[in-house]
Write a protein that holds these residues in place. Structure first.
Motif, short mmCIF file in Angstrom:
data_model
loop_
_atom_site.label_atom_id
_atom_site.label_comp_id
_atom_site.label_asym_id
_atom_site.label_seq_id
_atom_site.Cartn_x
_atom_site.Cartn_y
_atom_site.Cartn_z
N VAL A 34 6.98 -119.60 36.86
CA VAL A 34 7.68 -119.56 35.57
C VAL A 34 7.62 -120.93 34.90
N ASP A 35 7.86 -121.98 35.65
CA ASP A 35 7.80 -123.34 35.08
C ASP A 35 6.39 -123.67 34.58
N ALA A 38 5.61 -121.61 31.44
CA ALA A 38 6.42 -122.14 30.34
C ALA A 38 5.81 -123.44 29.80
N ASP A 44 10.22 -122.31 26.35
CA ASP A 44 11.35 -122.48 27.26
C ASP A 44 11.25 -121.42 28.34
N PRO A 45 11.45 -121.77 29.61
CA PRO A 45 11.34 -120.77 30.69
C PRO A 45 12.23 -119.55 30.48
N THR A 46 13.39 -119.75 29.87
CA THR A 46 14.30 -118.61 29.66
C THR A 46 13.82 -117.67 28.56
#
Length: 97
Positions: A34-35, A38, A44-46
């Motif tokens: 995910v990082d 992103a 942004d990862p979220t």
């Protein structure tokens, strides 16, 4: 723990980039993916879609749980428009599909 980031051109074509992220043993591979995505997508990862839409995060983590650095374990899949490869050497490589 900081994640190291390397950007490599593939085949000399500057429009096609591959980015490799080396993550610490304390970081779960699913979080590293995910990082990495992103960062590669400058998002942004979220804001990314759930990783489980591409791969089962718990299974990914379990696959590398007992893996030692330099391991030959490797898995590739697509996530958020990127080809993602995680290897036992604690690296995540992302490239545009």
């Amino acid at each position: 723990m900081a994640t190291e980031h390397h950007r490599n051109e593939i085949g000399g074509n500057s429009s096609t980039n591959e980015q490799t992220y080396v993550f610490s043993p304390e970081k779960a591979p699913s979080l590293a993916v995910v990082d990495a995505v992103a960062s590669a997508s400058e998002t942004d990862p979220t804001a990314l879609p759930p990783l489980y839409n591409a791969i089962e995060p718990d299974a990914l983590d379990a696959m590398f749980e007992s893996s030692q650095p330099g391991s030959t374990r490797r898995i590739s899949f697509s996530y958020n428009g990127f080809d993602v490869t995680v290897d036992g050497g604690r690296a995540v490589t992302v490239s545009l599909e």
